[in-house]
Write an enzyme that holds these catalytic residues in place. Structure first.
Site, PDB file in Angstrom:
ATOM      1  CG  HIS A 154       4.879  -9.045  15.740  1.00 57.72           C
ATOM      2  ND1 HIS A 154       6.005  -8.443  14.908  1.00 57.72           N
ATOM      3  CD2 HIS A 154       3.941  -8.465  15.520  1.00 57.72           C
ATOM      4  CE1 HIS A 154       5.288  -7.597  14.097  1.00 57.72           C
ATOM      5  NE2 HIS A 154       3.992  -7.398  14.495  1.00 57.72           N
ATOM      6  CE1 TYR A 176       3.857 -10.117  10.317  1.00 58.11           C
ATOM      7  CE2 TYR A 176       5.385 -10.289  12.040  1.00 58.11           C
ATOM      8  CZ  TYR A 176       5.125 -10.027  10.695  1.00 58.11           C
ATOM      9  OH  TYR A 176       5.996  -9.428   9.883  1.00 58.11           O
ATOM     10  CG  ASP A 234      -2.252  -4.186  15.569  1.00 55.08           C
ATOM     11  OD1 ASP A 234      -1.973  -5.229  16.509  1.00 55.08           O
ATOM     12  OD2 ASP A 234      -1.962  -3.191  15.987  1.00 55.08           O
ATOM     13  CB  SER A 235       0.838  -7.966  13.621  1.00 54.81           C
ATOM     14  OG  SER A 235       1.360  -6.827  14.479  1.00 54.81           O
ATOM     15  CD1 TRP A 236       1.724  -6.685  18.375  1.00 55.85           C
ATOM     16  CD2 TRP A 236       1.313  -6.546  20.429  1.00 55.85           C
ATOM     17  NE1 TRP A 236       2.444  -5.963  18.776  1.00 55.85           N
ATOM     18  CE2 TRP A 236       2.571  -5.887  20.204  1.00 55.85           C
ATOM     19  CE3 TRP A 236       0.795  -6.571  21.804  1.00 55.85           C
ATOM     20  CZ2 TRP A 236       3.288  -5.386  21.287  1.00 55.85           C
ATOM     21  CZ3 TRP A 236       1.604  -6.174  22.841  1.00 55.85           C
ATOM     22  CH2 TRP A 236       2.748  -5.431  22.530  1.00 55.85           C
TER      23      TRP A 236
END
Length: 325
Positions: free
Chosen positions: A301, A110, A104-106
């Site tokens: 993040h 991000y 995902d975003s990790w």
């Protein structure tokens, strides 16, 4: 060449004092590197040939990497161009080591270039995102591996962030070539992509936000049960795709402030696969306190500081595997 996934990169060799990079992309940002050093960051370059000049008249390597996400918009790479008196040389040899990163975003990087969790005043999310400096790229580069990044911010295994966009789950798009683009199709593996290690980081979006009354799960336990079922099916898909010898590393960060169901589910998934005779599924826990993560990237993040720490942790885990690569 068209592409949408973050972290896509192209490498070449040339002789001469300059080299051109042909791009057609008004949505994404790129890192351009020569001989391992970043020489430019291209912000939504459009249809252009970007020239790197003033180099020594010698042989050089060149690399261009997509920094940002664009699930609904394809970028285009048109190749490297030699200047007068120079030449594009034969392509670099493919690396024998291959790692696939799924997440995902990790995983996508991000907001990782920001030094403030609120990045609205320092360029915004897109300008502060760089998949080429996120932990997957750092890990692969340090291990001398070629890599692919299949990452999409906000998506989960069975539930997206905040319970949103229920028809757009990561597993629906994992093996597509152009994600959500209208002409996207299943990526035809040419047979040369056979990663010895697959790193999966999916579950933050499933568990990090509270369930709402309109969702299909009444309890976290029900969500966790569906998550485990879907994850095991996804691992089976990876096994069919890459065979029994590939190591699959399931990563998970600290979400104990919200629920322990995430960590417990990952541990149970590994135990289930092991009990079924698959000893090459492992887990890696990213412990915030032990690792010293600061979460100073956009919206809490991982930051550049954190990506280096995450990469080091993952490298240690991979180095401990009995790989022959």
């Amino acid at each position: 060449m068209q592409y949408t996934w973050p972290g896509v990169y192209f490498e070449g060799r040339f002789r001469g004092t300059s080299v051109g990079v042909k791009l057609n992309d008004s949505n994404n940002d790129y890192a351009v590197q020569v001989d391992g050093a970043t020489v430019a960051t291209l912000v939504t370059p459009g249809n252009t040939t970007y020239w790197v000049t003033g180099l020594s008249n010698a042989e050089h390597t060149v690399r261009v990497a997509k920094r940002t996400e664009s699930p609904w918009a394809a970028g285009e790479f048109g190749g490297f161009v030699a200047a007068a008196g120079g030449a594009i040389l034969g392509k670099p040899a493919a690396r024998s080591r291959q790692i696939e990163f799924i997440g995902d975003s990790w995983t996508a990087g991000y907001g990782n270039m920001s030094t403030s969790r609120d990045c609205s005043s320092n360029g915004g999310l897109t300008r502060n995102s760089n998949a080429d400096a996120a932990f997957p790229a750092l890990t692969a580069k340090d291990l001398g591996a070629d890599y692919q990044v299949q990452a999409w911010s906000g998506l989960g295994m069975v539930r997206n962030y905040g319970g949103q966009n229920t028809g757009t789950l990561f597993t629906n798009y994992y093996d597509t070539d152009l994600q959500a683009l209208y002409n996207s199709t299943t990526w035809p593996n040419p047979g040369t992509w056979k990663p010895q290690v697959v790193v999966v980081g999916l579950g933050i979006n499933d568990f990090s936000t509270a369930l709402t009354s309109g969702e299909k799960w009444a309890t976290i336990d029900a969500l966790a049960a569906d998550y485990r079922t879907a994850y095991l099916a996804f691992i089976a898909k990876l096994r069919d795709r890459y065979g029994p010898n590939t190591y699959i590393v399931l990563t998970y960060p600290d979400l104990s402030y919200q629920t322990t169901a995430f960590a417990t589910s990952i541990q149970q998934i590994v135990q289930t696969r092991t009990s079924q005779g698959d000893s090459r599924v492992r887990s890696l826990y990213y412990d915030d306190n032990a690792l010293g993560l600061d979460h100073l990237g956009c919206d809490w993040h991982p930051s550049q500081h954190d990506d280096r720490i995450l990469a080091n942790s993952l490298i240690s885990t991979i180095n401990a595997l009995p790989l022959t690569w």
